[in-house]
Design an enzyme around this catalytic site. Structure first.
Site, mmCIF file in Angstrom:
data_model
loop_
_atom_site.group_PDB
_atom_site.id
_atom_site.type_symbol
_atom_site.label_atom_id
_atom_site.label_comp_id
_atom_site.label_asym_id
_atom_site.label_seq_id
_atom_site.Cartn_x
_atom_site.Cartn_y
_atom_site.Cartn_z
ATOM 1 N N LYS A 168 -18.377 17.687 -2.998
ATOM 2 C CA LYS A 168 -18.334 16.065 -3.232
ATOM 3 C C LYS A 168 -19.197 15.682 -4.513
ATOM 4 O O LYS A 168 -18.563 14.626 -4.955
ATOM 5 C CB LYS A 168 -19.008 15.793 -1.910
ATOM 6 C CG LYS A 168 -18.954 14.099 -1.542
ATOM 7 C CD LYS A 168 -17.479 13.840 -1.248
ATOM 8 C CE LYS A 168 -17.232 13.182 -0.046
ATOM 9 N NZ LYS A 168 -15.719 12.724 0.207
ATOM 10 N N LYS A 221 -21.465 3.896 6.365
ATOM 11 C CA LYS A 221 -22.411 4.704 5.204
ATOM 12 C C LYS A 221 -23.126 3.796 4.356
ATOM 13 O O LYS A 221 -22.586 2.651 4.155
ATOM 14 C CB LYS A 221 -21.330 5.472 4.260
ATOM 15 C CG LYS A 221 -21.959 6.255 3.326
ATOM 16 C CD LYS A 221 -20.968 7.173 2.543
ATOM 17 C CE LYS A 221 -20.261 6.227 1.574
ATOM 18 N NZ LYS A 221 -19.050 7.298 1.125
ATOM 19 N N LYS A 230 -10.740 9.373 -6.091
ATOM 20 C CA LYS A 230 -12.156 9.883 -6.782
ATOM 21 C C LYS A 230 -11.899 10.756 -8.117
ATOM 22 O O LYS A 230 -12.465 10.334 -9.018
ATOM 23 C CB LYS A 230 -12.999 10.347 -5.934
ATOM 24 C CG LYS A 230 -14.015 9.306 -5.424
ATOM 25 C CD LYS A 230 -15.250 9.851 -5.230
ATOM 26 C CE LYS A 230 -15.362 10.559 -3.761
ATOM 27 N NZ LYS A 230 -15.236 9.790 -2.473
ATOM 28 N N ASP A 253 -9.347 13.445 -3.357
ATOM 29 C CA ASP A 253 -10.491 12.743 -2.513
ATOM 30 C C ASP A 253 -10.496 11.160 -2.692
ATOM 31 O O ASP A 253 -10.486 10.600 -3.716
ATOM 32 C CB ASP A 253 -12.129 13.152 -3.331
ATOM 33 C CG ASP A 253 -13.207 12.819 -2.377
ATOM 34 O OD1 ASP A 253 -13.089 12.704 -1.247
ATOM 35 O OD2 ASP A 253 -14.304 13.171 -3.139
#
Ligand code: NAD
Length: 523
Positions: A361, A402, A479, A312
């Site tokens: 997520k 975003k 991530k 990620d």
């Protein structure tokens, strides 16, 4: 002397008895200092330890190809346009005037590292990160890939609504000729709302060896057609749901291969891609949060000494978080809660609007402060953690821009509180694209580094070998960093960066830049 030119292969040389430059290698002897701690009668005893490493870096930079899974997505089309724009040195008009192509946001292409101190002026000498060791230039990367949607890359770029019309007009013709290869689509793994996109798919809705073989063949064909020395594959396709971990199915390498042969429904498309790449000896990086690297996939990678990395991309909100939380907790401030809200309107957001994909997520976004909290035994009791909530909502109107809203709530001196509210507008694909480039450049470099160890007790590794299959040096860009089984995960952004820089320095026989700067403090 030091030069900042990016065309030159070697912009500086190390002058040291421990470093040797040959026609095609840089060889170094490096003494690695660590501190080994044991507990004796309730007391820590710290013992300085040194290990001698020999590093060897192949200096011949290969002709490199990058194949993206999800090439026609927002990230895939944006990074493609960006590389073309840089390669051709394009500039275009925007409402703010002329814009030139650049690599801002890329650690390797946009940042510098301190090489040392100038012998005369005593000032820092900084060089572009890209010049530290011989690395591929992103302008030279040949791009290809797969997508379940058959739009060509020019149409995909229009669909993404990320880039300015002026730039799109300049790269449109070249991108119209780029068409993603058909891909594997197992509908249960991504949101049902993606189904309309899936018009470019291979036959079969469950894992199969035929799919593995087809992907391997695609990689070989791409390599041959473009005369490439090496290919790196990266997953920037939709976030999948997690695969269930089932004994006998994905727990070992052999079971995973058998499960693929038998078409087991818990093998995801991303795992099939990973397996194909591992068998092909092609590095595979996962830019999405799902558990592509089930234990069987890791074992298979180790068996084949193939490189894998994930998971990620760490681009906006989480990148801030892994810098800010590191700062707060290391400042002795007791972070007690983090509330993170996102809304986004791109196809990623649409896919994440289904619970199972959101869950992937949520997991990858939630664990990013654990190492920093656990390390501070003054502020936190064993097992104590700040409250941490992650919310993601699909809001079509904001498109790829975003919104990330975070509240950090912390306890300070004598019961006081500090509240930090962040409003972070992340132009998502423009943040992710440079990471895609960095991941490829760093992975490629690490395929050319070999090492050998001699420890103080005389134990030595016999032959030169490569890094562990799981490339944790990629952590800065990710991530939920994947690390070799049983090794700690580091999320703190600054530590991730210095790990990478200092390993690269070690390859040149240079000590880490410790920031002690005693030369300025003791005269
Ligand atoms: P996107 O939806 O625009 O692109 C994904 C593409 O993958 C689509 O074109 C889709 O058709 C394709 N696809 C889906 N399943 C496929 C398969 N099995 N094989 C081949 N292609 C397939 O999304 P995006 O904004 O480009 O993001 C891509 C991924 O990166 C997402 O999973 C996202 O969560 C992750 N990510 C993005 C960012 C960021 O953009 N800042 C950060 C972290 C992670």
């Amino acid at each position: 002397g030091v030069s900042s030119s990016t065309n030159q292969k070697v912009t500086f040389k190390v002058n040291s008895p421990n470093v040797e430059y040959t026609d095609n290698q840089i060889r170094s002897k490096y003494t690695y200092h660590t501190t080994e701690v044991s507990k004796v009668n309730g007391q820590y005893v710290a013992v300085p330890k040194e290990t001698k490493y020999n590093f060897s870096v192949d200096t011949k930079v290969p002709k490199l190809g990058m194949m993206l899974v999800g090439w026609g997505g927002n990230n895939g089309s944006t990074v493609t346009a960006g590389i073309i724009a840089n390669r051709r040195g394009l500039s275009w008009q925007t409402r703010r005037g002329e814009q030139k192509a650049n690599y801002y946001g890329s650690l390797i292409m946009g940042s510098t590292i301190k090489l040392g101190t100038d012998a005369e002026t005593r000032q820092d000498v900084n060089i572009p990160f890209h010049d530290l060791l011989p690395m591929v230039h992103p302008n030279d990367i040949v791009i290809g890939g797969w997508d379940i949607s058959k739009l060509n890359l020019a149409e995909a770029m229009d669909r993404a609504q990320v880039l300015e019309p002026g730039l799109k007009a300049l790269v449109g013709k070249e991108m119209a000729a780029m068409v993603p290869l058909p891909s594997i689509y197992y509908p249960d793994f991504i949101a049902a709302n993606q189904e309309k996109r899936a018009d470019n798919i291979l036959e079969g809705t469950k894992a199969s060896m035929a799919h593995v073989e087809k992907i391997r063949q695609d990689i070989r064909d791409f390599k041959a057609a473009n005369n490439l020395d090496r290919v790196i594959v990266q997953w920037t396709a939709n976030t999948e749901r997690f695969a269930d971990l089932i004994e006998g199915v994905n727990d070992t390498a052999d079971n995973l291969l058998k499960a693929i042969e038998n078409g087991h429904e818990e093998v995801s498309p991303s795992t099939v891609f990973a397996v194909a790449c591992i068998l092909e000896g092609t590095p595979f990086i996962n830019g999405s949060p799902q558990n592509t690297f089930v234990p069987g996939a890791i074992e298979l990678a180790e068996r084949h000494k193939a490189f894998v990395g994930g998971d990620d991309f760490k681009s906006g909100q989480t990148k801030m978080k892994s810098a800010l939380v590191d700062f707060l907790i290391n400042a002795g401030i007791k972070l007690t809660s983090v509330a993170s809200y996102n809304h986004l309107g791109n196809n990623d957001g649409k896919n994440l609007s289904e619970q199972r994909q959101f869950r992937s997520k949520e997991i990858s976004k939630s664990n990013v402060i654990d190492d920093m909290v656990e390390a501070n035994t003054v502020l936190y009791a064993p097992g104590e953690k700040p409250d941490h909530t992650v919310v993601i909502k699909y809001m079509p109107a904001v498109g790829d821009d975003k919104r990330a809203l975070d509240e950090y709530y912390a306890e300070i001196f004598l019961g006081g509180h500090q509240t930090i509210s962040l409003f972070n507008v992340c132009e998502d694909s423009l943040l992710a694209s440079p990471l895609i480039i960095d991941l490829v450049l760093i992975t490629e470099l690490f395929t050319r580094i070999q090492w050998k160890a001699v420890s103080t007790d005389g134990a030595a590794t016999k032959d030169f070998e490569g890094f562990h299959s799981v490339l944790s040096v990629l952590s800065y860009m990710l991530k939920a960093p994947l690390t070799p089984p049983g090794t700690p995960v580091v999320n703190a952004l600054a530590k991730q960066r210095s790990a990478l820089v200092n390993i690269m320095r070690g390859c040149l026989g240079l000590q880490p830049e410790s920031d002690m700067t005693l030369e300025h403090k003791l005269f």
